[in-house]
Design an enzyme around this catalytic site. Sequence first.
Site, short mmCIF file in Angstrom:
data_model
loop_
_atom_site.label_atom_id
_atom_site.label_comp_id
_atom_site.label_asym_id
_atom_site.label_seq_id
_atom_site.Cartn_x
_atom_site.Cartn_y
_atom_site.Cartn_z
N ASP A 201 0.81 -1.21 0.00
CA ASP A 201 0.00 0.00 0.00
C ASP A 201 0.85 1.26 0.00
OD1 ASP A 201 -2.59 1.41 0.27
OD2 ASP A 201 -1.84 1.93 2.26
N HIS A 282 -7.00 5.87 3.18
CA HIS A 282 -7.12 7.08 2.35
C HIS A 282 -5.87 7.37 1.54
CE1 HIS A 282 -10.79 7.88 4.57
NE2 HIS A 282 -10.12 7.69 5.69
N ARG A 283 -4.83 6.52 1.67
CA ARG A 283 -3.61 6.78 0.91
C ARG A 283 -3.88 6.70 -0.58
NH1 ARG A 283 -0.30 3.55 3.43
NH2 ARG A 283 0.80 5.10 4.67
N ALA A 284 -4.77 5.81 -0.99
CA ALA A 284 -5.07 5.67 -2.42
C ALA A 284 -5.70 6.94 -2.98
CB ALA A 284 -6.01 4.48 -2.65
#
Length: 686
Positions: A201, A282-284
Amino acid sequence: MRNHNTAVYPFTAIVGQERMKKALVLNLINPKLGGVLIRGEKGTAKSTAVRALANLLPEIEVVEGCKFRCNPDNRNELCEECLDNLKAGNLRVSRVKMRVVDLPVSATEDRVVGTLDIEHAIKKGEKRFEPGVLAMAHRGILYVDEINLLDDHLVDVLLDSAAMGVNTIEREGISYSHPANFVLVGTMNPEEGELRPQLLDRFGLCVDVKGISDVSRRVELIKYRLSYEANPETFVANWQAAETELCGQILNAKQLLPEVRISDSMLELISQICVDLGVDGHRADITMMKTSITLAAFNGRTDVFEEDVKEAAELVLSHRMRRKPFDSHSDKQDKLDESIENHREKQKEKEKEKNKHEQQKKEHEEDKEKQHKRPEEQKSERSQNQTDERPDSSSETIFATGESYQIKQLTPEFLRADRKGSGRRSKTFTSSKQGRYIKSTIPHEKTSDLAFDATLRAAAPYQITREKNGNSIIIHESDFRKKIREKKIGNLVLFVVDASGSMGARQRMVASKGAVLSMLMDAYQKRDKVGLIAFKGESAELLLPPTSSIELAQKYLQEMPTGGKTPLSRGLVKGYEVIRTELQRDPDTCPFMVLISDGRANVSMNGESPLQEIKTVASRLREEGIQSAVIDTESSMIKFGLARQISAALGATYLTLENLKADSIVNAVRASAPFDIMPPSGGFSV
């Protein structure tokens, strides 16, 4: 590290692999994207593309003589030495090519982050730093081939530095920081084992590459390569115009990047895609936003379009959608297109609502103007201006979620042996510098891994009586203390599965496979190797040699046939042979055998009672120190208890399959994780 005096294969001459090339270019334009992970077959131009791209760009300005190649135009990125030179007016500038730094899989933590000369700091009161790989990669590209085989804690260090742009080294109370801005490029072959989802991720972009299937394109590739090898300089010169054009596009995009703006509508589309495709965290969202902006800049625009978001989603979400190792592949492109279409419909609804509100406001204003008209005229005009608008109901799509097992974290047993390897299950002492420093001991021979804190404590009581000769502290050889380190390693989990006719009852085999799949999930998380043996008829067969590919093990398990007699002793002997071979090849292997059977053997190897023969074999396994577990699949009303007897002979953990969930089996198997294992001394004689 790359020697730039030789002719480098041109980036624009690489045939195919457009998505990989685009991901690399985007990271050069915007290093804040977080690097790129390239997954796929060997021989698909991964390393060639990385080196060619670095060679494509013009030279960069650096502080002359700086070991970190600091940027003279950015005061915030200067190291301590460069800041001192800047204050003294001694900062000189030179120009160099961007570097590609290779990180070997065998690298230690000190080699990656660098080392501090503690002895120099104690005696002189000065920090002296020996740069590591992260320092060398500053303002360049850090290339890690087979990153999935790198120890997890080293991958964490790389990703932390790539995200923060700073490398901090702390040794025995002394701290040192230096800039570490680089583009991280990792490559891996998924068949050799996956990265943990938490590490996956943190890579900004990910592309899957494979060989070109079009014959004409493969021929074109061969011709290019032959031409390059025959005369590299001429080949490079022929591609110079294309190289210059792409270089200009990249430099223009870097300048345009701060001016690119993204609308609320595009931000909503990004978040909607992440929600629809089931992405955690929420990194995406943030990475997709940055990638969309970078794509717009690369295309020479200051506004982000829907096409930018769609292309960004394909680069950002491919490694974030499959959160479990056995999740089935879905048509990601269809899901993405459906999410974009849903967003369009919602935007149309919003536009209709907006138009309706404006129309009502307009009618309200018109009514005010008509207050002095006759009631009949007002009524007539209103009836003509009224519209009957009914918004379309917004469609919602619900995606099915595959069944998964909630597995508690294992507290591994501590292995006494000094073993090598990597993983996340069992702790072991290690003589390499890759492990964590936990305590110290007196060295019995020369060592390069001194425990400076313990050494100083050992020397402290004698400082009053020692002749210092101007030094702040005197250390004798008798004060030396060596670091004791520990690390986690994986196990070899060998499944020996009864595939005879007595296992043919559908529910029993389904339950057995469910238990194995749950243990495979656990092995995936702990980076274990797994192997699969099936016994039926007259023999036992190694269906899957020990491998790190858990998904391959699942495939063979699902395709395993059932039927015939039960040669259980042959299954145990085959298991022993596989374990012995692995230990001879790699003495650091920690083998663990899981037998899944009802114990009803009816075939022997030498004519004696099958059960007695099994007990003889099992006793030998126990003597060799091979840890094991037995999963009893017997489910009939009348139970013979044969599997329990075999378990006792093996010294194994005994479990019944009845009324047990798969995760309960996994937890029980975990409890019997090997404490320490002696290599088998020889073969069987039954």
